[in-house]
Motif scaffolding. Structure first.
Motif, PDB file in Angstrom:
ATOM      1  N   ALA A 410       0.468  -1.781   0.116  1.00  0.00           N
ATOM      2  CA  ALA A 410      -0.171   0.033   0.078  1.00  0.00           C
ATOM      3  C   ALA A 410       1.067   1.159   0.074  1.00  0.00           C
ATOM      4  O   ALA A 410       0.783   1.998  -0.289  1.00  0.00           O
ATOM      5  CB  ALA A 410      -1.166  -0.192   1.096  1.00  0.00           C
ATOM      6  N   PHE A 411       1.919   1.004   0.122  1.00  0.00           N
ATOM      7  CA  PHE A 411       2.787   2.526   0.325  1.00  0.00           C
ATOM      8  C   PHE A 411       4.190   2.671  -0.138  1.00  0.00           C
ATOM      9  O   PHE A 411       5.071   3.422   0.123  1.00  0.00           O
ATOM     10  CB  PHE A 411       3.157   2.825   2.313  1.00  0.00           C
ATOM     11  CG  PHE A 411       2.188   2.540   3.183  1.00  0.00           C
ATOM     12  CD1 PHE A 411       0.948   3.593   2.718  1.00  0.00           C
ATOM     13  CD2 PHE A 411       1.605   1.596   3.982  1.00  0.00           C
ATOM     14  CE1 PHE A 411      -0.102   3.881   4.363  1.00  0.00           C
ATOM     15  CE2 PHE A 411       1.007   1.803   5.111  1.00  0.00           C
ATOM     16  CZ  PHE A 411      -0.040   3.005   4.433  1.00  0.00           C
ATOM     17  N   VAL A 412       4.451   1.410  -1.078  1.00  0.00           N
ATOM     18  CA  VAL A 412       5.590   1.323  -2.068  1.00  0.00           C
ATOM     19  C   VAL A 412       4.981   1.167  -3.252  1.00  0.00           C
ATOM     20  O   VAL A 412       5.387   1.522  -4.186  1.00  0.00           O
ATOM     21  CB  VAL A 412       6.945   0.276  -1.590  1.00  0.00           C
ATOM     22  CG1 VAL A 412       7.963   0.853  -2.552  1.00  0.00           C
ATOM     23  CG2 VAL A 412       7.465   0.654  -0.481  1.00  0.00           C
ATOM     24  N   ALA A 413       4.440  -0.179  -3.777  1.00  0.00           N
ATOM     25  CA  ALA A 413       3.892  -0.288  -5.187  1.00  0.00           C
ATOM     26  C   ALA A 413       3.142   0.215  -5.355  1.00  0.00           C
ATOM     27  O   ALA A 413       2.992   1.341  -6.251  1.00  0.00           O
ATOM     28  CB  ALA A 413       3.991  -2.120  -4.754  1.00  0.00           C
ATOM     29  N   TYR A 414       1.796   0.957  -5.250  1.00  0.00           N
ATOM     30  CA  TYR A 414       0.902   1.174  -5.428  1.00  0.00           C
ATOM     31  C   TYR A 414       1.003   2.546  -5.567  1.00  0.00           C
ATOM     32  O   TYR A 414       0.245   3.018  -6.602  1.00  0.00           O
ATOM     33  CB  TYR A 414      -0.611   1.144  -4.373  1.00  0.00           C
ATOM     34  CG  TYR A 414      -2.220   0.635  -5.100  1.00  0.00           C
ATOM     35  CD1 TYR A 414      -2.138  -0.013  -5.957  1.00  0.00           C
ATOM     36  CD2 TYR A 414      -2.539   1.938  -5.001  1.00  0.00           C
ATOM     37  CE1 TYR A 414      -3.221  -0.022  -7.137  1.00  0.00           C
ATOM     38  CE2 TYR A 414      -3.950   2.155  -6.076  1.00  0.00           C
ATOM     39  CZ  TYR A 414      -4.545   0.897  -6.772  1.00  0.00           C
ATOM     40  OH  TYR A 414      -4.951   1.405  -7.428  1.00  0.00           O
ATOM     41  N   PRO A 415       1.600   3.452  -4.888  1.00  0.00           N
ATOM     42  CA  PRO A 415       1.702   4.863  -4.642  1.00  0.00           C
ATOM     43  C   PRO A 415       2.708   5.283  -6.137  1.00  0.00           C
ATOM     44  O   PRO A 415       2.718   6.604  -6.537  1.00  0.00           O
ATOM     45  CB  PRO A 415       2.880   5.452  -3.271  1.00  0.00           C
ATOM     46  CG  PRO A 415       2.133   4.230  -2.409  1.00  0.00           C
ATOM     47  CD  PRO A 415       1.738   2.920  -3.323  1.00  0.00           C
ATOM     48  N   GLU A 416       3.661   4.137  -6.703  1.00  0.00           N
ATOM     49  CA  GLU A 416       4.351   4.030  -7.420  1.00  0.00           C
ATOM     50  C   GLU A 416       3.714   3.858  -8.898  1.00  0.00           C
ATOM     51  O   GLU A 416       3.351   4.584 -10.234  1.00  0.00           O
ATOM     52  CB  GLU A 416       5.498   3.095  -7.633  1.00  0.00           C
ATOM     53  CG  GLU A 416       6.740   3.317  -8.627  1.00  0.00           C
ATOM     54  CD  GLU A 416       7.429   2.325  -8.454  1.00  0.00           C
ATOM     55  OE1 GLU A 416       8.725   2.460  -9.763  1.00  0.00           O
ATOM     56  OE2 GLU A 416       7.697   1.586  -7.558  1.00  0.00           O
ATOM     57  N   ALA A 417       2.510   3.186  -8.772  1.00  0.00           N
ATOM     58  CA  ALA A 417       2.155   2.809 -10.030  1.00  0.00           C
ATOM     59  C   ALA A 417       0.866   4.285 -10.041  1.00  0.00           C
ATOM     60  O   ALA A 417       0.848   4.596 -11.539  1.00  0.00           O
ATOM     61  CB  ALA A 417       0.583   1.739  -9.443  1.00  0.00           C
ATOM     62  N   LEU A 418       0.125   4.794  -9.135  1.00  0.00           N
ATOM     63  CA  LEU A 418      -0.532   5.617  -9.009  1.00  0.00           C
ATOM     64  C   LEU A 418       0.574   6.484  -9.660  1.00  0.00           C
ATOM     65  O   LEU A 418      -0.418   7.935 -10.364  1.00  0.00           O
ATOM     66  CB  LEU A 418      -1.110   6.429  -8.000  1.00  0.00           C
ATOM     67  CG  LEU A 418      -1.799   4.929  -6.747  1.00  0.00           C
ATOM     68  CD1 LEU A 418      -2.067   5.960  -5.640  1.00  0.00           C
ATOM     69  CD2 LEU A 418      -3.487   5.730  -7.427  1.00  0.00           C
ATOM     70  N   SER A 419       1.502   6.909  -9.492  1.00  0.00           N
ATOM     71  CA  SER A 419       2.065   8.146 -10.227  1.00  0.00           C
ATOM     72  C   SER A 419       2.515   8.180 -11.791  1.00  0.00           C
ATOM     73  O   SER A 419       2.618   9.573 -12.162  1.00  0.00           O
ATOM     74  CB  SER A 419       3.522   8.096 -10.011  1.00  0.00           C
ATOM     75  OG  SER A 419       4.700   6.490 -10.238  1.00  0.00           O
ATOM     76  N   ASN A 420       1.723   6.581 -12.056  1.00  0.00           N
ATOM     77  CA  ASN A 420       1.918   7.027 -13.810  1.00  0.00           C
ATOM     78  C   ASN A 420       0.465   7.538 -14.130  1.00  0.00           C
ATOM     79  O   ASN A 420       0.219   7.657 -16.140  1.00  0.00           O
ATOM     80  CB  ASN A 420       2.042   5.310 -14.090  1.00  0.00           C
ATOM     81  CG  ASN A 420       3.525   4.612 -13.926  1.00  0.00           C
ATOM     82  OD1 ASN A 420       4.770   6.019 -14.124  1.00  0.00           O
ATOM     83  ND2 ASN A 420       3.485   3.866 -13.631  1.00  0.00           N
ATOM     84  N   PHE A 421      -0.926   7.639 -13.281  1.00  0.00           N
ATOM     85  CA  PHE A 421      -1.964   8.029 -13.740  1.00  0.00           C
ATOM     86  C   PHE A 421      -1.646   9.476 -14.497  1.00  0.00           C
ATOM     87  O   PHE A 421      -0.817  10.481 -13.952  1.00  0.00           O
ATOM     88  CB  PHE A 421      -2.879   7.085 -12.273  1.00  0.00           C
ATOM     89  CG  PHE A 421      -2.981   6.915 -12.491  1.00  0.00           C
ATOM     90  CD1 PHE A 421      -2.817   5.663 -12.712  1.00  0.00           C
ATOM     91  CD2 PHE A 421      -4.683   5.771 -11.775  1.00  0.00           C
ATOM     92  CE1 PHE A 421      -2.993   3.762 -12.216  1.00  0.00           C
ATOM     93  CE2 PHE A 421      -4.431   4.474 -11.438  1.00  0.00           C
ATOM     94  CZ  PHE A 421      -4.143   3.530 -11.558  1.00  0.00           C
ATOM     95  N   PRO A 422      -2.917  10.202 -14.706  1.00  0.00           N
ATOM     96  CA  PRO A 422      -2.444  10.759 -15.538  1.00  0.00           C
ATOM     97  C   PRO A 422      -3.640  11.798 -13.759  1.00  0.00           C
ATOM     98  O   PRO A 422      -4.528  11.600 -12.707  1.00  0.00           O
ATOM     99  CB  PRO A 422      -3.610  10.943 -16.681  1.00  0.00           C
ATOM    100  CG  PRO A 422      -4.892   9.792 -16.153  1.00  0.00           C
ATOM    101  CD  PRO A 422      -3.812   8.890 -15.810  1.00  0.00           C
TER     102      PRO A 422
END
Length: 654
Positions: A410-422
């Motif tokens: 929740a605090f490493v992988a998903y934030p990184e994934a969200l950073s690729n969203f518009p």
């Protein structure tokens, strides 16, 4: 006036007032409680003739259902369930989870709801049905306290990320000079640079390209790292947010981090404000906190399904590796997730049920809540894996290398994934606010469980409900301060691993045996019939689960966990030091010991010889009665079942 005298006045011997009606148990007195109203109960502590302060009830059924869903659906559904799923064979884990939900989770959930609603008591008071088992309720209160303490620290992490998401540039997408071997975003490192400036520019963190104006050529060389490159998101969480130290030793523990302390303080203020009036206030808050996460999850699911590579993630999640079902580790992991997710044997379900109206139909409630827990876990799984499927395709790495263990998901992988969203700031704000509301509902249930236990044992404290809530909140905040230190991540691991993991299996085994075998399944069904007017057509299934399947499977799982005990480990795969494991075992003893200690205390203080003592401590006490106040029901039900007075003489399985 004593409580006994008050009931003598209420249950008069007048044959007209006590005329049997309907199924043979409901008297004229009971008709006053058909809609949930209770006869006045006189306080037996003060002797001043004043009525005991009302425990309160849910404003309506929606508040009860949403509160139960909020308790069961928490942070673990978002990061723990998906992680365990792909770690233990994808759909194979989900199948094991469904089976254990059916034969253990749903039956125990139904049983706990009935116990609380029938008696109108919390996790400690409900054991008037089997006095020697009251230690189970005490253990439930201690486990809820343990989880409430460290759970709020994780909620503090979500608040920190929530506020950090409001920056122009998300801080977990930028490397700092002091972060060695840091890459802004993870990608698959090439074996060699192509020499093509256009191509290698996309790999600028792996290749350095220089342009020769004279020769009109580009020279691209591969950058060398002294270690394994890590993403900025990983550095941000471990080096900046929690500043994880190298160990749990006193010299490595460090001092509380002020930003985490402030976020945890804000979290506790929100929790206390929502619980200040008990279920009367928290029941209103859950209208938002229990529904908002579903809105965000659906939005994220739609967004994730549109990403390139999302289908790869879905296939990974739903295609089973059947050979994994033959591994006991998969079933143990599924059982742990089931208890953690449904919150059975934590006391919260009994507590929520105790605030129900006496005639509330708990059959559909138990099924709906447990089904919603499964649905939420599956939705969260699709949300996570559609996103990770796309991320896997972007960085050219397998999906299993994208996710992190534990709440790193929740605090490493998903934030990184969200950073690729518009507009990544918007998605990050929504995601972490959703995590906070998920944790908030669970925190309500955990803290209210402890408060209810205290108030049931000492009814006069109900008039100080607000002060008690504030006092316990302040106490938990102070106790949790070490968890906000750089070594606090390891403390969370100890509190979760020893205080609320396999300890719950021990509690669950004791609980189901105490109800099904000592109090008796037939007695229990007679209570259900009296409360609801009939028994479910599926009662044989519930009976077999309560009496045989659940106690046997839970006991076997607990034994397996003890035999295959593995201490928690550092990121370097080195076990925690022995002193830390000793603290963990002391915590386990603290939460589990009330069960044998209270049993022995009850036995040695009971009158008579060995058999008489057993009979005495397994006989429902004078305080065990339906929540409608019909004290005469107990004698009538015993006569109807033609069973002995004592639990040890219960002919349930004859």
């Amino acid at each position: 006036m004593s409580k006994q005298k008050s009931y003598d006045l209420w249950h008069t011997d007048d044959p007209y007032l006590n005329e049997r009606k309907g199924d043979g148990f409901i008297s004229k007195d009971d008709e006053r409680s058909q809609n949930g109203a209770r006869p006045p109960i006189i306080d037996d502590d003060g002797g001043d003739g004043k009525e005991e302060i009302d425990r309160g009830q849910w404003g309506n059924k929606a508040e009860f259902l949403l509160s139960c869903i909020g308790l069961s659906v928490g942070l673990g559904n978002v990061w723990r369930f998906p992680y365990l799923a792909y770690k233990n064979g994808g759909a194979a884990f989900v199948i094991a989870y469904f089976i254990l939900q059916l034969v253990i989770g749903k039956p125990l959930y139904f049983m706990e709801l009935v116990m609380g609603q029938f008696s109108g008591k919390g996790p400690t008071g409900v054991w008037a049905m089997n006095p020697c088992a009251k230690g189970i309720g005490l253990s439930m209160a201690l486990i809820s306290l343990d989880v409430a303490i460290y759970y709020n620290v994780i909620m503090a992490y979500t608040l920190y990320y929530f506020f950090s998401s409001m920056q122009t540039t998300l801080p977990w997408t930028v490397c700092k000079p002091e972060w060695e071997n840091c890459v802004a975003k993870r990608f698959k490192f090439p074996d060699y640079c192509t020499g093509n400036e256009t191509v290698d520019y996309a790999l600028e963190e792996a290749c350095r390209c220089t342009y020769n104006v004279t020769l009109d050529t580009a020279n691209c060389t591969q950058l060398n790292y002294t270690g394994t490159p890590k993403s900025a998101a990983e550095f941000f969480f471990y080096e900046e947010v929690i500043q994880r130290s190298n160990g749990i030793e006193p010299e490595n523990l460090g001092y509380p981090l002020w930003w985490l302390v402030l976020c945890m303080l804000l979290s506790w203020i929100v929790v206390i404000a929502c619980l200040i009036k008990g279920v009367k206030s928290s029941g209103k808050v859950v209208y938002f906190t229990a529904t908002f996460p579903y809105v965000v999850l659906i939005i994220l699911l739609i967004r994730g399904a549109l990403l390139d590579g999302a289908l790869d993630g879905v296939i990974y999640f739903i295609v089973p590796k059947w050979e994994e079902l033959l591994k006991l580790e998969v079933w143990v992991a599924a059982a742990g997730q089931m208890f953690f997710s449904l919150s059975v044997s934590f006391g919260g379900i009994i507590m929520f049920g105790s605030y129900n109206k006496f005639k509330n139909n708990v059959y559909p409630d138990a099924l709906l809540i447990s089904i919603m827990d499964v649905i939420t876990s599956v939705i969260a799984g699709f949300v996570i894996f559609t996103t990770f499927g796309a991320m896997s395709k972007t960085i050219g790495a397998p999906i299993e290398d994208v996710a992190e263990a534990g709440y790193g998901l929740a605090f490493v992988a998903y934030p990184e994934a969200l950073s690729n969203f518009p507009i990544p700031q918007l998605w990050s704000v929504l995601f972490f606010f959703m995590l906070f509301t998920l944790g908030l509902d669970s925190e309500f249930g955990l803290l209210e469980t402890l408060l209810t236990c205290i108030q049931d044992e000492f009814p006069k404290t109900r008039k100080y409900k607000g002060l008690m809530c504030v006092g316990i909140g302040i106490g938990c905040f102070l106790i949790a301060l070490p968890v906000t230190c750089p070594g606090g991540d390891y403390i969370v691991t100890i509190m979760d691993h020893y205080g609320a993991d396999f300890s719950v299996l021990f509690l669950a085994a004791c609980e189901v045996v105490s109800v099904a075998w000592v109090y008796g399944v037939l007695r229990f069904w007679r209570d259900i019939e009296y409360m609801l007017g009939s028994r479910s057509c599926t009662w044989p299934f519930w009976t077999v689960c309560w009496a045989f399947i659940a106690p046997i499977l839970i006991t076997l799982l607990f034994i397996y966990r003890m035999v295959k005990y593995s201490p928690p480990k550092y990121p370097t795969d080195e076990p925690f030091p022995e002193f830390a494991q000793g603290i963990g075992w002391a915590l386990s003893a603290l939460v589990m010991c009330p069960i044998p200690i209270y049993f022995l205390y009850s036995f040695f203080t009971a009158p008579g010889g060995f058999i008489e003592k057993l009979k005495f401590i397994t006989t429902p006490s004078d305080k065990w009665q339906p929540n409608d106040g019909n004290r005469a029901y107990l004698t009538q039900s015993q006569d109807t079942l033609q069973m002995g007075k004592y639990g040890v003489e219960n002919p349930t399985f004859n």
